[in-house]
Design an enzyme around this catalytic site. Structure first.
Site, mmCIF file in Angstrom:
data_model
loop_
_atom_site.group_PDB
_atom_site.id
_atom_site.type_symbol
_atom_site.label_atom_id
_atom_site.label_comp_id
_atom_site.label_asym_id
_atom_site.label_seq_id
_atom_site.Cartn_x
_atom_site.Cartn_y
_atom_site.Cartn_z
ATOM 1 N N ASN A 1 0.853 -1.191 0.000
ATOM 2 C CA ASN A 1 0.000 0.000 0.000
ATOM 3 C C ASN A 1 0.896 1.250 0.000
ATOM 4 O O ASN A 1 1.598 1.519 0.974
ATOM 5 C CB ASN A 1 -0.892 -0.040 1.253
ATOM 6 C CG ASN A 1 -1.865 1.113 1.261
ATOM 7 O OD1 ASN A 1 -1.534 2.205 0.816
ATOM 8 N ND2 ASN A 1 -3.066 0.879 1.766
ATOM 9 N N HIS B 1 1.108 5.903 1.730
ATOM 10 C CA HIS B 1 1.922 6.652 2.692
ATOM 11 C C HIS B 1 2.999 7.499 2.028
ATOM 12 O O HIS B 1 3.507 8.450 2.615
ATOM 13 C CB HIS B 1 2.515 5.695 3.735
ATOM 14 C CG HIS B 1 1.443 4.936 4.447
ATOM 15 N ND1 HIS B 1 0.755 5.466 5.511
ATOM 16 C CD2 HIS B 1 0.893 3.730 4.192
ATOM 17 C CE1 HIS B 1 -0.153 4.590 5.900
ATOM 18 N NE2 HIS B 1 -0.103 3.541 5.120
ATOM 19 N N HIS C 1 -5.569 3.873 -1.873
ATOM 20 C CA HIS C 1 -6.904 4.206 -1.371
ATOM 21 C C HIS C 1 -7.272 5.600 -1.867
ATOM 22 O O HIS C 1 -6.583 6.566 -1.534
ATOM 23 C CB HIS C 1 -6.865 4.162 0.167
ATOM 24 C CG HIS C 1 -8.204 4.337 0.828
ATOM 25 N ND1 HIS C 1 -8.379 4.163 2.181
ATOM 26 C CD2 HIS C 1 -9.427 4.660 0.342
ATOM 27 C CE1 HIS C 1 -9.640 4.378 2.499
ATOM 28 N NE2 HIS C 1 -10.306 4.697 1.390
ATOM 29 N N ARG D 1 -9.430 8.211 -1.144
ATOM 30 C CA ARG D 1 -10.373 8.625 -0.093
ATOM 31 C C ARG D 1 -11.263 9.757 -0.596
ATOM 32 O O ARG D 1 -10.883 10.534 -1.463
ATOM 33 C CB ARG D 1 -9.606 9.085 1.154
ATOM 34 C CG ARG D 1 -8.919 7.964 1.909
ATOM 35 C CD ARG D 1 -8.388 8.476 3.233
ATOM 36 N NE ARG D 1 -9.466 8.717 4.167
ATOM 37 C CZ ARG D 1 -9.812 7.890 5.149
ATOM 38 N NH1 ARG D 1 -9.154 6.788 5.351
ATOM 39 N NH2 ARG D 1 -10.825 8.185 5.945
ATOM 40 N N ARG E 1 -7.140 12.957 0.848
ATOM 41 C CA ARG E 1 -6.081 13.458 1.756
ATOM 42 C C ARG E 1 -4.683 12.974 1.357
ATOM 43 O O ARG E 1 -3.700 13.532 1.775
ATOM 44 C CB ARG E 1 -6.379 13.104 3.213
ATOM 45 C CG ARG E 1 -6.266 11.651 3.522
ATOM 46 C CD ARG E 1 -6.348 11.402 5.012
ATOM 47 N NE ARG E 1 -7.703 11.562 5.506
ATOM 48 C CZ ARG E 1 -8.172 10.906 6.572
ATOM 49 N NH1 ARG E 1 -7.392 10.087 7.222
ATOM 50 N NH2 ARG E 1 -9.399 11.079 6.981
ATOM 51 N N GLU F 1 -8.636 0.777 -3.129
ATOM 52 C CA GLU F 1 -9.585 0.811 -2.017
ATOM 53 C C GLU F 1 -10.458 2.051 -2.151
ATOM 54 O O GLU F 1 -9.954 3.135 -2.481
ATOM 55 C CB GLU F 1 -8.840 0.899 -0.682
ATOM 56 C CG GLU F 1 -7.950 -0.281 -0.403
ATOM 57 C CD GLU F 1 -7.096 -0.024 0.838
ATOM 58 O OE1 GLU F 1 -7.266 1.022 1.498
ATOM 59 O OE2 GLU F 1 -6.257 -0.864 1.119
ATOM 60 N N THR G 1 -8.584 3.496 8.253
ATOM 61 C CA THR G 1 -9.830 2.722 8.246
ATOM 62 C C THR G 1 -10.017 1.967 9.564
ATOM 63 O O THR G 1 -9.203 1.118 9.917
ATOM 64 C CB THR G 1 -9.806 1.700 7.074
ATOM 65 O OG1 THR G 1 -9.232 2.335 5.940
ATOM 66 C CG2 THR G 1 -11.198 1.217 6.761
ATOM 67 N N GLU H 1 -11.370 -9.105 2.360
ATOM 68 C CA GLU H 1 -10.118 -8.804 3.048
ATOM 69 C C GLU H 1 -10.446 -8.702 4.537
ATOM 70 O O GLU H 1 -11.282 -7.888 4.943
ATOM 71 C CB GLU H 1 -9.512 -7.496 2.533
ATOM 72 C CG GLU H 1 -8.221 -7.167 3.273
ATOM 73 C CD GLU H 1 -7.397 -6.058 2.621
ATOM 74 O OE1 GLU H 1 -7.541 -5.822 1.402
ATOM 75 O OE2 GLU H 1 -6.610 -5.433 3.352
ATOM 76 N N HIS I 1 -4.149 -4.592 7.622
ATOM 77 C CA HIS I 1 -4.284 -3.480 8.561
ATOM 78 C C HIS I 1 -3.448 -3.709 9.811
ATOM 79 O O HIS I 1 -3.660 -4.681 10.529
ATOM 80 C CB HIS I 1 -5.741 -3.195 8.964
ATOM 81 C CG HIS I 1 -5.935 -1.726 9.227
ATOM 82 N ND1 HIS I 1 -5.533 -1.133 10.377
ATOM 83 C CD2 HIS I 1 -6.419 -0.741 8.432
ATOM 84 C CE1 HIS I 1 -5.785 0.166 10.289
ATOM 85 N NE2 HIS I 1 -6.323 0.433 9.118
HETATM 86 N N1 PXP Z 1 -6.025 -3.003 3.765
HETATM 87 C C1 PXP Z 1 -6.973 -2.028 3.829
HETATM 88 C C2 PXP Z 1 -8.333 -2.352 3.313
HETATM 89 C C3 PXP Z 1 -6.681 -0.748 4.345
HETATM 90 O O1 PXP Z 1 -7.639 0.192 4.415
HETATM 91 C C4 PXP Z 1 -5.369 -0.485 4.772
HETATM 92 C C5 PXP Z 1 -5.012 0.888 5.281
HETATM 93 O O2 PXP Z 1 -5.070 1.807 4.241
HETATM 94 C C6 PXP Z 1 -4.413 -1.517 4.667
HETATM 95 C C7 PXP Z 1 -4.771 -2.755 4.188
HETATM 96 C C8 PXP Z 1 -2.986 -1.304 5.077
HETATM 97 O O3 PXP Z 1 -2.915 -1.028 6.429
HETATM 98 P P1 PXP Z 1 -1.517 -0.591 7.079
HETATM 99 O O4 PXP Z 1 -1.148 0.723 6.470
HETATM 100 O O5 PXP Z 1 -1.828 -0.500 8.535
HETATM 101 O O6 PXP Z 1 -0.528 -1.654 6.733
#
Ligand code: PXP
Length: 259
Positions: free
Chosen positions: A6, A9, A42, A44, A48, A69, A100, A150, A213
């Protein structure tokens, strides 16, 4: 077990200055070369971090499948249909949350989900639902005829962090902080069992299982032993480590742990 990285960040860091550096697009070749299996972003509602144009160019240029996402807001679903990622993961979204929190309210949003899933399928986008590990929610998800679920690993990650006194890693309630080590240990066992049981139940219901997550270099091996889980989506911990090691090594280290 596959790894979706992901890269939101990276855009979070860019938005700290509202300039074009670092560009999440630059992560694509590094993710591919380091063994990532999927790119996750994602879009959003408040934009953001990832913007519409980021999503557009990432989907156009990624040689790895992109898992986008998004919420079930109609406007967002229309945008996603135009963007055509390989997969859309539907997630609950609140403006005020940092990230989330919790899985979708599949029962309460059933009709809205049905509509969103139908539209996405018409555009040949496979659909995943981000849900809490729970038998009833899995059965409802199966009725919605999605390809994937998921499982939200947030509770597991929080309890793991509390047990290991790594409180900086997590959001937690005061009530949880009052738990003894023994109570936390049994909570951790219960949360792993719940994820395992839910994964098995999902496979029985013809669903492919992803999880994510709060997964990090400490807790991931406990989840990676669950053979029914086909894929993990991990963001924060990989990008955080990459600040010190570079993205390539951060992904390779995570892949090795999962293996
Ligand atoms: N999966 C989903 C559906 C999420 O919303 C997120 C956070 O954006 C993640 C995975 C990844 O989570 P983390 O950044 O805590 O690894």
């Amino acid at each position: 077990m596959l790894l979706g990285v992901n890269i939101d960040h990276i855009a979070v860091l860019r938005e700290a200055r509202k300039i074009n550096d670092p560009n999440p697009l630059d992560a694509l070749p590094i993710c591919k070369l380091s063994g990532a299996d999927q790119i996750t972003i994602h879009l959003r509602e408040d934009r953001r971090h990832i913007h519409d144009n980021d999503a557009k160019v990432i989907i156009e240029q990624s040689s790895l499948p992109v898992n986008l996402e998004c919420s079930i807001d109609e406007e967002i679903i229309d945008i996603v249909c135009k963007l055509k990622p390989a997969r859309a993961t539907l997630v609950p979204e609140k403006r005020e949350e940092v990230t989330t929190e919790g899985g979708l309210d599949v029962k309460g949003s059933y009709k809205k989900l049905q509509k969103a899933i139908k539209k996405l399928h018409e555009h040949e986008i496979e659909v995943s639902l981000f849900i809490d590990p729970n038998k009833e929610i899995i059965e409802l998800s199966s009725k919605l005829k999605v390809e994937w679920i998921e499982l939200h690993t947030g509770t597991f990650a929080n309890v793991y962090a509390m047990l290991n006194s790594n409180l900086r890693n997590t959001h937690h309630s005061i009530k949880d902080l009052e738990l003894s080590k023994k109570e936390l240990s049994s909570k951790l066992d219960a949360s792993i069992k719940e994820i395992k049981k839910s994964s098995k139940h999902a496979v029985k219901n013809n669903l492919k299982v992803a999880a994510g997550h709060g997964l990090n270099y400490q807790n991931v091996t406990l989840i990676s032993t669950i053979k029914e889980i086909e894929e993990l989506n991990i963001g924060q911990s990989i990008i955080a480590r990459s600040v010190f090691t570079g993205l390539k090594d951060a992904i390779i280290d995570m892949k090795n742990l999962i293996k």
